[in-house]
Design a protein around this motif. Structure first.
Motif, PDB file in Angstrom:
ATOM      1  N   ASP A  30       0.509  -4.035  -5.604  1.00  0.00           N
ATOM      2  CA  ASP A  30      -0.661  -4.920  -5.642  1.00  0.00           C
ATOM      3  C   ASP A  30      -0.964  -5.431  -4.229  1.00  0.00           C
ATOM      4  O   ASP A  30      -0.582  -6.541  -3.854  1.00  0.00           O
ATOM      5  N   ALA A  40     -13.110  -3.136  -4.405  1.00  0.00           N
ATOM      6  CA  ALA A  40     -13.730  -3.183  -5.732  1.00  0.00           C
ATOM      7  C   ALA A  40     -13.017  -4.135  -6.685  1.00  0.00           C
ATOM      8  O   ALA A  40     -13.529  -4.428  -7.772  1.00  0.00           O
ATOM      9  N   ASP A  41     -11.870  -4.648  -6.290  1.00  0.00           N
ATOM     10  CA  ASP A  41     -11.100  -5.534  -7.157  1.00  0.00           C
ATOM     11  C   ASP A  41     -11.834  -6.869  -7.334  1.00  0.00           C
ATOM     12  O   ASP A  41     -12.287  -7.469  -6.349  1.00  0.00           O
ATOM     13  N   ARG A  61       0.828  -1.203   0.000  1.00  0.00           N
ATOM     14  CA  ARG A  61       0.000   0.000   0.000  1.00  0.00           C
ATOM     15  C   ARG A  61       0.861   1.252   0.000  1.00  0.00           C
ATOM     16  O   ARG A  61       0.518   2.252  -0.632  1.00  0.00           O
ATOM     17  N   HIS A 119       1.854   1.862  -3.471  1.00  0.00           N
ATOM     18  CA  HIS A 119       0.778   1.641  -4.444  1.00  0.00           C
ATOM     19  C   HIS A 119       0.996   0.377  -5.280  1.00  0.00           C
ATOM     20  O   HIS A 119       0.707   0.344  -6.479  1.00  0.00           O
ATOM     21  N   TRP A 149      -9.186  -0.908   1.487  1.00  0.00           N
ATOM     22  CA  TRP A 149      -9.260   0.378   0.832  1.00  0.00           C
ATOM     23  C   TRP A 149     -10.267   0.262  -0.316  1.00  0.00           C
ATOM     24  O   TRP A 149     -10.516  -0.849  -0.822  1.00  0.00           O
ATOM     25  N   HIS A 177     -10.316   0.778  -3.544  1.00  0.00           N
ATOM     26  CA  HIS A 177      -9.916   0.088  -4.776  1.00  0.00           C
ATOM     27  C   HIS A 177      -9.691  -1.402  -4.529  1.00  0.00           C
ATOM     28  O   HIS A 177      -9.863  -2.217  -5.436  1.00  0.00           O
ATOM     29  N   GLU A 178      -9.316  -1.764  -3.301  1.00  0.00           N
ATOM     30  CA  GLU A 178      -9.153  -3.180  -2.970  1.00  0.00           C
ATOM     31  C   GLU A 178     -10.507  -3.873  -2.912  1.00  0.00           C
ATOM     32  O   GLU A 178     -10.683  -4.960  -3.474  1.00  0.00           O
TER      33      GLU A 178
END
Length: 228
Positions: A62, A101-102, A57, A60, A96, A98-99
């Motif tokens: 994976d 939503a992955d 994190r 930035h 987070w 974006h995580e």
């Protein structure tokens, strides 16, 4: 590299790669290896995976890859609440935006929902993800807990036909084994994953011998155990 040396390498501050590798080794040993400390292995695997997640994190990277290992370790250890916290976005959980939503983490969420009896939510999420295998997998998990073995086995065959990776194949074949379905030729898969295939064949023999399946507990992914 052995687990001992991998753990030592993971002690280096910010060493996300070694920490994740050590977590994966511990997780594999907890599921398939010879260990008298299965729960301790899952706890350490989760801690190392979370360390890798946090390090990634910071630059930035994976972080989802590391989070998934932590999720599998928590599930294997039966820590459903802690597993859910890894998946859900803040402020409810730790993920987070974006995580959360992955698609990879959403798949883990769908599997967890199905494994804990939240079937409608699991089916809805699987449909949103849009992967034919995930849709078939979730349906098979649901039917394993709610339908006759023959119906569940047919669903796992559909999942096997839609498999996109070795892990998908192992998941579907494990489901077939649990429900007494016919196993495909596993010769090639056995060369890559001997312990997993051995476990699948053991389950299949047990089911063929008339062992009764506990309905509330569906087959879990290759690196997890079913949690009640």
């Amino acid at each position: 590299m052995g687990i001992k040396y991998a753990i030592e390498a993971a002690d280096i501050e910010g060493a996300a790669g070694p920490a994740l590798y050590a977590a994966e080794l511990l997780l594999y040993r907890a599921q398939y290896g010879e260990t008298v400390h299965r729960l301790a292995d899952t706890e350490q695997a989760a801690a190392l995976a979370i360390k890798a997640r946090n390090a990634r994190r910071s630059w930035h990277g994976d972080s989802v890859e590391a989070t998934i290992v932590a999720v599998k370790a928590r599930r294997l250890g039966g820590k459903i609440g802690q597993t859910r916290a890894l998946i859900e976005p803040k402020p409810v959980g730790e993920a987070w935006p974006h995580e959360a939503a992955d698609p990879r983490l959403r798949r883990e969420k769908a599997e967890l929902l199905a494994a804990t009896g939240q079937y409608d939510q699991a089916r809805t999420l699987a449909a949103e993800i849009g992967s034919p295998f995930v849709v078939a997998e979730i349906e098979a998990v649901v039917l394993t807990s709610t339908a006759e073995d023959s119906v569940a086995a047919a669903a796992w065959q559909v999942a096997l036909d839609a498999a996109e990776s070795d892990s998908d194949i192992l998941m579907a074949v494990r489901g077939l084994a649990h429900t007494g379905g016919e196993l495909p030729d596993l010769t090639d898969m056995e060369q890559q994953h001997p312990r997993m295939v051995a476990e699948i064949r053991t389950i299949h023999r047990a089911m063929g011998a008339g062992a009764e399946r506990s309905k509330p507990c569906a087959p879990a992914p290759p690196n997890t155990l079913c949690s009640r």
